[in-house]
Write an enzyme that holds these catalytic residues in place. Structure first.
Site, PDB file in Angstrom:
ATOM      1  CB  THR A 173      -0.946  -0.002   1.211  1.00 53.55           C
ATOM      2  OG1 THR A 173      -1.649  -1.246   1.258  1.00 53.55           O
ATOM      3  CG2 THR A 173      -1.936   1.128   1.126  1.00 53.55           C
ATOM      4  CG  ASP A 174       3.663   2.695   3.175  1.00 59.64           C
ATOM      5  OD1 ASP A 174       2.757   3.528   3.296  1.00 59.64           O
ATOM      6  OD2 ASP A 174       4.324   2.268   4.138  1.00 59.64           O
TER       7      ASP A 174
END
Length: 406
Positions: free
Chosen positions: A178-179
């Site tokens: 997600t980052d």
């Protein structure tokens, strides 16, 4: 010629999503000035071990986590909490095209470093904010972390083994997807905003959210839910809509088989000496194989277990059936294709002598992404940037140091 050689980025971000975005921009030629806390720096500088070894093999203080996301940048230490440090950053903004930050919503407004304040100084500024949940909405004030958002955004609901099998249950991805994807989307958004600026002279604020990104990157899984209204299941290393499209145990390891059509399935079972499985009415088409997976998969597993991994790969590649190994990292970096593509690089480093890093995968024919500057030491370029960008002399820089501003 570098694609972004005319662009300067003031990077106020830390940890992963923001630095990953800034590293992309640096790889494409932008001058990225990384602002760090004096004496401490980016949080990831302390996220070790492992640390990069020096020429004698002893560990340095350069954490591998930090090294993964900060190549190609210049590090400048500034006390952002001090009025003099804030004034210095506002000076730097006047010489930059992009500001990138991942502070909590509203935090930088206290320092006069928010978009509204900086836009008043530089109307064509592209300002990108990365937060867990965005600049508005009921969760805007919350801190967001990759692991948390993988769960909240649905990724963990479809990642992991089936509930009815041993080890079943939700599982996070092995890397901070997600980052990383937020950093990638932020890169695209910044490039779009720069193009808009070049055409209109107008800057803008980019509002990037980890949760938004996670929901967007559900892709076909999210679309399938919206179309059907049904919650998707976890399938482990299998596929909800294709059979066989999964891992199998071999005599000496594991094999991935990705038979995306009926012809590939037939070639797979024929190569395994089980042609009758191609003619069985229950398995003749992919929809039938999906419907009857519990009957078919044990038969395929039994077949695959009769041969070694490399024997299977040779057989299936000859037949054009997509397949491959599950490589450990030493096998990844020794892989002939990975090596041919130059994905491992070694860059000169002032503390380690050389650091091994992963090359950018962006390969442009006219303006190639370059990785020629190692992740910087904390504050390595403070004097250089103050001299070159702001025109400060030795006395002025010494005065800033004496006041602990830099």
């Amino acid at each position: 010629m570098k694609a972004l050689g005319h662009i300067r980025v003031l990077d106020l971000s830390r940890v992963l999503a923001g630095p990953w975005c800034a590293q992309n921009l640096a790889d494409l030629g932008a001058d990225v000035i990384k602002i760090e806390r004096p004496g401490a720096g980016d949080d990831t500088r302390a996220w070790g071990p492992p640390y990069a070894p020096d020429a004698a093999g002893a560990p340095t203080t350069e954490a591998a986590y930090y090294l993964s996301a900060n190549r190609g940048k210049r590090s400048v230490t500034v006390d952002i909490a001090s009025p003099a440090g804030q004034a210095l950053l506002r000076e730097l903004v006047l010489h930059c095209d992009v500001v990138l930050e991942n502070f909590k919503v509203g935090h930088l407004a206290r320092y006069g470093l928010d978009y509204a304040s900086l836009r008043a100084l530089k109307p064509d500024l592209v300002y990108c904010s990365i937060t867990g949940f965005g600049q508005d909405g009921p969760y805007a004030g919350r801190a967001g972390y990759d692991f948390l958002v993988q769960g909240m955004g649905g990724l963990m609901s479809v990642t992991g083994e089936r509930d009815d099998l041993p080890g079943g249950g939700p599982q996070k991805a092995g890397v901070a997807l997600t980052d990383l994807m937020t950093g990638m989307y932020a890169t695209v958004a910044i490039l779009a905003a720069l193009t808009h600026r070049d055409r209109t002279g107008e800057g803008q604020h980019i509002d990037m959210s980890l949760l938004d990104t996670q929901v967007a990157m559900l892709a076909n899984v999210g679309s399938s839910y919206l179309a059907s209204g049904k919650r998707p299941r976890r399938w482990g290393n299998a596929h909800a809509s294709i059979v066989p499209y999964q891992t199998f145990a071999c005599l000496d390891g594991h094999l991935i088989v990705a038979a995306g059509n009926d012809g590939q399935y037939r070639k797979f079972v024929e190569a395994g000496g089980r042609p009758e499985l191609a003619h069985d009415a229950r398995f003749a088409t992919n929809p039938l194989r999906v419907q009857n997976r519990d009957a078919l998969v044990p038969l395929l597993a039994e077949m695959v277990l009769e041969k070694r991994r490399d024997e299977w790969i040779a057989l299936l590649e000859e037949q054009g059936v997509p397949c491959g190994p599950i490589n450990e990292l030493d096998e990844v970096f020794a892989n002939e294709q990975v090596r041919a593509r130059g994905m491992e690089i070694a860059l000169p480093h002032p503390a380690a002598g050389k650091v091994k890093l992963v090359r950018s995968p962006m390969k442009l024919s006219a303006t190639p992404a370059t990785s020629d500057m190692a992740p910087p030491l904390l504050g390595q370029h403070t004097d250089e940037v103050l001299r070159e960008v702001l025109g400060k002399n030795g006395e002025e820089i010494a005065a800033l140091r004496a006041r602990n501003v830099v």
